[in-house]
Design an enzyme around this catalytic site. Sequence first.
Site, PDB file in Angstrom:
ATOM      1  CG  PHE A 256      -2.018   0.831   1.356  1.00  0.00           C
ATOM      2  CD1 PHE A 256      -2.883   0.952   0.291  1.00  0.00           C
ATOM      3  CD2 PHE A 256      -2.316   1.526   2.532  1.00  0.00           C
ATOM      4  CE1 PHE A 256      -4.021   1.754   0.371  1.00  0.00           C
ATOM      5  CE2 PHE A 256      -3.447   2.320   2.626  1.00  0.00           C
ATOM      6  CZ  PHE A 256      -4.296   2.430   1.541  1.00  0.00           C
TER       7      PHE A 256
ATOM      8  CB  THR B 108       3.473   6.836   4.416  1.00  0.00           C
ATOM      9  OG1 THR B 108       2.379   6.289   5.138  1.00  0.00           O
ATOM     10  CG2 THR B 108       4.261   7.766   5.302  1.00  0.00           C
TER      11      THR B 108
ATOM     12  CD  GLN C 229       9.287  -4.632  36.111  1.00  0.00           C
ATOM     13  OE1 GLN C 229       9.699  -4.225  35.026  1.00  0.00           O
ATOM     14  NE2 GLN C 229       9.892  -4.353  37.242  1.00  0.00           N
TER      15      GLN C 229
ATOM     16  CD  GLU D 189      -3.080   0.600   8.223  1.00  0.00           C
ATOM     17  OE1 GLU D 189      -3.256   1.656   7.607  1.00  0.00           O
ATOM     18  OE2 GLU D 189      -3.188  -0.522   7.713  1.00  0.00           O
TER      19      GLU D 189
ATOM     20  CB  SER E 182      -1.411   7.128  19.944  1.00  0.00           C
ATOM     21  OG  SER E 182      -1.141   5.758  20.040  1.00  0.00           O
ATOM     22  CD  GLU E 183       0.938  11.178  19.188  1.00  0.00           C
ATOM     23  OE1 GLU E 183       1.038  10.394  18.219  1.00  0.00           O
ATOM     24  OE2 GLU E 183       1.593  11.036  20.234  1.00  0.00           O
TER      25      GLU E 183
HETATM   26  C1  LIG Z   1       6.905  -0.316  10.310  1.00  0.00           C
HETATM   27  C2  LIG Z   1       6.040   0.606   9.518  1.00  0.00           C
HETATM   28  C3  LIG Z   1       5.314   0.116   8.439  1.00  0.00           C
HETATM   29  C4  LIG Z   1       4.527   0.982   7.679  1.00  0.00           C
HETATM   30  N1  LIG Z   1       3.868   0.486   6.567  1.00  0.00           N
HETATM   31  C5  LIG Z   1       3.234   1.361   5.736  1.00  0.00           C
HETATM   32  C6  LIG Z   1       2.673   0.916   4.497  1.00  0.00           C
HETATM   33  O1  LIG Z   1       2.690  -0.286   4.168  1.00  0.00           O
HETATM   34  N2  LIG Z   1       2.126   1.838   3.654  1.00  0.00           N
HETATM   35  C7  LIG Z   1       2.077   3.164   3.982  1.00  0.00           C
HETATM   36  O2  LIG Z   1       1.552   3.953   3.183  1.00  0.00           O
HETATM   37  N3  LIG Z   1       2.581   3.625   5.158  1.00  0.00           N
HETATM   38  C8  LIG Z   1       3.159   2.760   6.031  1.00  0.00           C
HETATM   39  N4  LIG Z   1       3.699   3.206   7.233  1.00  0.00           N
HETATM   40  C9  LIG Z   1       3.615   4.632   7.540  1.00  0.00           C
HETATM   41  C10 LIG Z   1       2.839   4.985   8.786  1.00  0.00           C
HETATM   42  O3  LIG Z   1       1.459   4.907   8.548  1.00  0.00           O
HETATM   43  C11 LIG Z   1       3.324   6.386   9.185  1.00  0.00           C
HETATM   44  O4  LIG Z   1       4.604   6.204   9.765  1.00  0.00           O
HETATM   45  C12 LIG Z   1       2.427   7.093  10.160  1.00  0.00           C
HETATM   46  O5  LIG Z   1       1.228   7.423   9.527  1.00  0.00           O
HETATM   47  C13 LIG Z   1       3.070   8.373  10.695  1.00  0.00           C
HETATM   48  O6  LIG Z   1       3.614   9.154   9.658  1.00  0.00           O
HETATM   49  P1  LIG Z   1       5.139   9.700   9.787  1.00  0.00           P
HETATM   50  O7  LIG Z   1       5.985   8.548  10.138  1.00  0.00           O
HETATM   51  O8  LIG Z   1       5.464  10.449   8.546  1.00  0.00           O
HETATM   52  O9  LIG Z   1       5.101  10.664  11.029  1.00  0.00           O
HETATM   53  P2  LIG Z   1       4.699  12.225  11.007  1.00  0.00           P
HETATM   54  O10 LIG Z   1       3.444  12.417  10.264  1.00  0.00           O
HETATM   55  O11 LIG Z   1       5.906  12.999  10.594  1.00  0.00           O
HETATM   56  O12 LIG Z   1       4.423  12.484  12.553  1.00  0.00           O
HETATM   57  C14 LIG Z   1       5.480  12.682  13.513  1.00  0.00           C
HETATM   58  C15 LIG Z   1       4.856  12.839  14.886  1.00  0.00           C
HETATM   59  O13 LIG Z   1       4.015  14.015  14.908  1.00  0.00           O
HETATM   60  C16 LIG Z   1       2.720  13.644  15.379  1.00  0.00           C
HETATM   61  N5  LIG Z   1       1.714  14.481  14.717  1.00  0.00           N
HETATM   62  C17 LIG Z   1       1.606  14.735  13.388  1.00  0.00           C
HETATM   63  N6  LIG Z   1       0.543  15.539  13.150  1.00  0.00           N
HETATM   64  C18 LIG Z   1      -0.045  15.775  14.347  1.00  0.00           C
HETATM   65  C19 LIG Z   1      -1.176  16.529  14.792  1.00  0.00           C
HETATM   66  N7  LIG Z   1      -1.940  17.199  13.933  1.00  0.00           N
HETATM   67  N8  LIG Z   1      -1.470  16.554  16.116  1.00  0.00           N
HETATM   68  C20 LIG Z   1      -0.710  15.867  17.022  1.00  0.00           C
HETATM   69  N9  LIG Z   1       0.382  15.160  16.662  1.00  0.00           N
HETATM   70  C21 LIG Z   1       0.712  15.103  15.361  1.00  0.00           C
HETATM   71  C22 LIG Z   1       2.549  12.176  15.018  1.00  0.00           C
HETATM   72  O14 LIG Z   1       1.560  11.549  15.804  1.00  0.00           O
HETATM   73  C23 LIG Z   1       3.964  11.664  15.285  1.00  0.00           C
HETATM   74  O15 LIG Z   1       4.094  11.393  16.650  1.00  0.00           O
HETATM   75  C24 LIG Z   1       4.450   2.354   8.024  1.00  0.00           C
HETATM   76  C25 LIG Z   1       5.160   2.822   9.126  1.00  0.00           C
HETATM   77  C26 LIG Z   1       5.948   1.969   9.875  1.00  0.00           C
HETATM   78  C27 LIG Z   1       6.683   2.523  11.069  1.00  0.00           C
END
Ligand SMILES: Cc1cc2nc3c(=O)[nH]c(=O)nc-3n(C[C@H](O)[C@H](O)[C@H](O)COP(=O)(O)OP(=O)(O)OC[C@H]3O[C@@H](n4cnc5c(N)ncnc54)[C@H](O)[C@@H]3O)c2cc1C
Length: 380
Positions: free
Chosen positions: A122, A125, A337, A364, A367-368
Amino acid sequence: MLMDYTDEEILLRDSVGNFADKVLRERVRPFVVKHAFPTDLVREFAALGFMGTAYDPDFDGAGLGTRGAAIVAESLACVEPGFAAIFLCNSAPMTVLARYGSDELKREWLSKLCRGDTLASFGVTEPSGGSDVANIRMRAVEDGDGFVLTGSKIFSTNAGTPLHGLSTIVAVTDPDMGPKGLSTFVVPVGTPGFQVGRPSKKIGWRIADSVELFLDQCRVPRRFLIGQRGDGLRQILTTLSIGRILVAATALGLARKAIGLARAYGATRSIGGKPIFSNQGLTFPLADMLTKMHAAELMIRNAATLSDAERPFRTETSMAKLFASELASEAADAAVQVHGGYGVFEDFEVSGLIGEARVLRLVEGTSEVQRLIIARELAA
Ligand SMILES: Cc1cc2nc3c(=O)[nH]c(=O)nc-3n(C[C@H](O)[C@H](O)[C@H](O)COP(=O)(O)OP(=O)(O)OC[C@H]3O[C@@H](n4cnc5c(N)ncnc54)[C@H](O)[C@@H]3O)c2cc1C
């Protein structure tokens, strides 16, 4: 709210549980230790048809909906959460195809995926940030009887593995239309200009490869557009919501595994002549985990039932994902633990669960992001 498992669901749970117990438990550990994709195990699992659990029997699925898929994810995660990740990341592109693809596309790709002939990834991102899914930069320019895609995606799970056959890629087709300018495409492996990056070791989803995708002037025919042009954002949001139920189910399976390991260790360990489980200080946190696991199970089944009934389910889904993924981390921590110092040594399986659980609070939607969705209820 009816929570009973149907006869078909019980059979499904037993069948996947049997695979997980007899095949996965026996053979997956060396792959976890090496952070390696278990090609043969995935091939064997997929050949049993479980990848198609949720989907329409007309396209070689089992017709058991999101409730069925959640049972599969949980049963796999009870033995190896990373294997559940391979299943749930394959399910996202299958969901887009199943819900929005033409019958022609479904015959061509969904049937293959349901039968387990190939795996999908998929591509949503991008390196510029995953939390804001509407802010996609990948471009798809209409050209003759097709579209030409250029850009990159990151963390695309299952891509680059020997079984990978296609990605579903979200791209901007109409830059002036804002969020309504996104569309989704099938991009088969082998399309000129389509390349994948190399996998890196992660603390969780150790056996699932999550890599970068590079599309350089990648041409796909018009029939590879999934559903309507401009419908991409709606498709992603629904698909992510269903995916969140599967992440929640994976988290519940992981919590069951953690508590199972804690119980097994606690039953044999005595300190000062007394079994460690005679200390309520150690068993009360586990009692809390059992209670939260029960709550998570109800939340997951409710969200999946709403999804299958085509009723509004986004808030319930985010609640289930938030609750279950945070529970998984708590359960992994509590289980370490119980093991005392042994719990942080890699020879003890429990040590790896902290990282496996950590991933579930990010994927997906973090938590935020789940809290942002749930908080919208306050304004309703
Ligand atoms: C192991 C792994 C597998 C994955 N597999 C896929 C996949 O198959 N296909 C795919 O498309 N994606 C995939 N992802 C992507 C995943 O869905 C994203 O990592 C996730 O959505 C967060 O995006 P980011 O890493 O760019 O973090 P960012 O968007 O840069 O966020 C960084 C931090 O800021 C916080 N933040 C951002 N905006 C806000 C807000 N408005 N309010 C409060 N906090 C906020 C976030 O919660 C996070 O803590 C995968 C990720 C991982 C780690």
